[in-house]
Design a protein around this motif. Sequence first.
Motif, short mmCIF file in Angstrom:
data_model
loop_
_atom_site.label_atom_id
_atom_site.label_comp_id
_atom_site.label_asym_id
_atom_site.label_seq_id
_atom_site.Cartn_x
_atom_site.Cartn_y
_atom_site.Cartn_z
N MET A 130 19.75 42.89 31.26
CA MET A 130 20.99 43.62 31.43
C MET A 130 22.17 42.65 31.33
O MET A 130 22.19 41.62 31.99
CB MET A 130 20.99 44.31 32.80
N LEU A 131 23.12 43.01 30.50
CA LEU A 131 24.31 42.19 30.31
C LEU A 131 25.50 42.85 30.99
O LEU A 131 25.87 43.97 30.65
CB LEU A 131 24.59 41.99 28.82
N GLN A 132 26.09 42.15 31.93
CA GLN A 132 27.29 42.61 32.62
C GLN A 132 28.49 41.85 32.05
O GLN A 132 28.44 40.63 31.88
CB GLN A 132 27.17 42.35 34.11
N ALA A 133 29.55 42.57 31.75
CA ALA A 133 30.79 41.94 31.26
C ALA A 133 31.80 41.85 32.40
O ALA A 133 32.10 42.85 33.05
CB ALA A 133 31.37 42.74 30.11
N CYS A 134 32.29 40.64 32.64
CA CYS A 134 33.30 40.42 33.69
C CYS A 134 34.63 40.19 32.98
O CYS A 134 34.86 39.16 32.37
CB CYS A 134 32.91 39.25 34.58
N LEU A 135 35.51 41.16 33.06
CA LEU A 135 36.64 41.23 32.14
C LEU A 135 37.82 40.34 32.48
O LEU A 135 38.50 39.83 31.59
CB LEU A 135 37.12 42.68 32.03
N ASN A 136 38.14 40.18 33.78
CA ASN A 136 39.40 39.49 34.08
C ASN A 136 39.35 38.54 35.27
O ASN A 136 39.90 37.46 35.22
CB ASN A 136 40.53 40.51 34.27
N GLY A 137 38.74 38.92 36.37
CA GLY A 137 38.75 38.07 37.55
C GLY A 137 40.16 37.85 38.06
O GLY A 137 41.03 38.72 37.94
N SER A 138 40.39 36.70 38.64
CA SER A 138 41.72 36.37 39.16
C SER A 138 42.56 35.61 38.13
O SER A 138 43.65 35.14 38.43
CB SER A 138 41.58 35.50 40.42
N ARG A 139 42.08 35.54 36.90
CA ARG A 139 42.77 34.75 35.87
C ARG A 139 44.01 35.46 35.37
O ARG A 139 44.18 36.67 35.53
CB ARG A 139 41.81 34.46 34.72
N ASN A 140 44.89 34.68 34.74
CA ASN A 140 46.10 35.26 34.16
C ASN A 140 46.21 34.83 32.70
O ASN A 140 45.32 34.17 32.17
CB ASN A 140 47.34 34.84 34.96
N ARG A 141 47.30 35.20 32.06
CA ARG A 141 47.41 34.95 30.63
C ARG A 141 47.70 33.50 30.30
O ARG A 141 47.68 33.12 29.13
CB ARG A 141 48.43 35.90 30.01
N ASN A 142 47.98 32.67 31.29
CA ASN A 142 48.03 31.23 31.06
C ASN A 142 46.62 30.69 30.83
O ASN A 142 46.43 29.69 30.15
CB ASN A 142 48.68 30.51 32.22
N ASP A 143 45.63 31.37 31.43
CA ASP A 143 44.23 30.99 31.24
C ASP A 143 43.73 31.46 29.87
O ASP A 143 43.01 30.73 29.19
CB ASP A 143 43.36 31.59 32.34
N HIS A 144 44.10 32.69 29.50
CA HIS A 144 43.73 33.21 28.19
C HIS A 144 44.63 34.40 27.88
O HIS A 144 44.81 35.28 28.73
CB HIS A 144 42.26 33.65 28.17
N PRO A 145 45.18 34.46 26.67
CA PRO A 145 46.13 35.54 26.35
C PRO A 145 45.52 36.93 26.31
O PRO A 145 46.25 37.92 26.35
CB PRO A 145 46.67 35.14 24.98
N ALA A 146 44.18 37.02 26.25
CA ALA A 146 43.54 38.33 26.15
C ALA A 146 43.06 38.87 27.50
O ALA A 146 42.37 39.89 27.54
CB ALA A 146 42.37 38.27 25.18
N ILE A 147 43.42 38.22 28.59
CA ILE A 147 43.04 38.73 29.90
C ILE A 147 43.66 40.11 30.10
O ILE A 147 44.88 40.27 30.01
CB ILE A 147 43.52 37.79 31.03
N PRO A 148 42.85 41.15 30.39
CA PRO A 148 43.43 42.48 30.59
C PRO A 148 43.96 42.66 32.03
O PRO A 148 43.28 42.30 32.99
CB PRO A 148 42.24 43.42 30.33
N PHE A 149 45.15 43.20 32.14
CA PHE A 149 45.78 43.41 33.45
C PHE A 149 45.90 44.89 33.79
O PHE A 149 45.43 45.34 34.82
CB PHE A 149 47.18 42.79 33.47
N THR A 150 46.60 45.65 32.94
CA THR A 150 46.87 47.04 33.26
C THR A 150 45.60 47.87 33.14
O THR A 150 44.62 47.46 32.51
CB THR A 150 47.92 47.62 32.30
N SER A 151 45.62 49.05 33.75
CA SER A 151 44.45 49.92 33.69
C SER A 151 44.12 50.27 32.24
O SER A 151 42.94 50.33 31.87
CB SER A 151 44.69 51.18 34.51
N GLU A 152 45.13 50.48 31.42
CA GLU A 152 44.88 50.82 30.02
C GLU A 152 44.29 49.64 29.27
O GLU A 152 43.36 49.79 28.45
CB GLU A 152 46.17 51.29 29.35
#
Length: 239
Positions: free
Chosen positions: A1-23
Amino acid sequence: MLQACLNGSRNRNDHPAIPFTSEEIAIDAEKVVRAGAAELHIHVRDEQGSESLEAIDVARTLLAVRERVSGIPIGISTVRSIVPDSGARMQLMRSWKVLPDYVSINIREPDAEWIIATALSLGIDVEAGLCSEADAERFAAMPGCEACLRILVGIHEPDSGRESAAVRQIQRVLKRVGCTLPILLHGSERTMWSMYIEAMLQGFGGRIGLEDGSMLLSGITAKDNEELVQTAKLIEGRF
């Protein structure tokens, strides 16, 4: 089983594709599920992008994701840094009107027993996070630990051996006490891919995503969560 961890506590300084908003989280969820992820692990954010356990933020995020990926289990983090006060965190959990399928709870946190009991009382499954032999001993001593959904083993320091010594130590404790819960193994940064490969070798679940790291095996930075999951599925196909 592969689980995807999308964002964590990271921000866009860590990576520009970090998702923030619900959408953004929902769009990312749809992409990684299409790429092969079977489950999602999300850190809920408020409208300003800060981590949140507020009922309105939890509901907004879960509903947005479920609209795009119906039937996919969704877990959210309850890490103590989001709301350090134990009573306030439990009160927020009890205020949720839309429930996640499971929550992740770090056993090293001093109030882990209370947070686990709160989640289970609400009918929410628990992913118990262990990072050390001491965590495993504490978890094994908890009344009702077998009621949890699974164990999430996180190993964050590189090990020169073929298999992680820390994983073996945790497994020994769990075996000694007869704990048969499923295990999901993950690393972070330098250990992300080595722990994913170890998970495949041992028949555990694995976790991959921008919360844990952004580098591909080639050493090139991944474009987004979708590319990380695509790479993980390619590796899975070799086992």
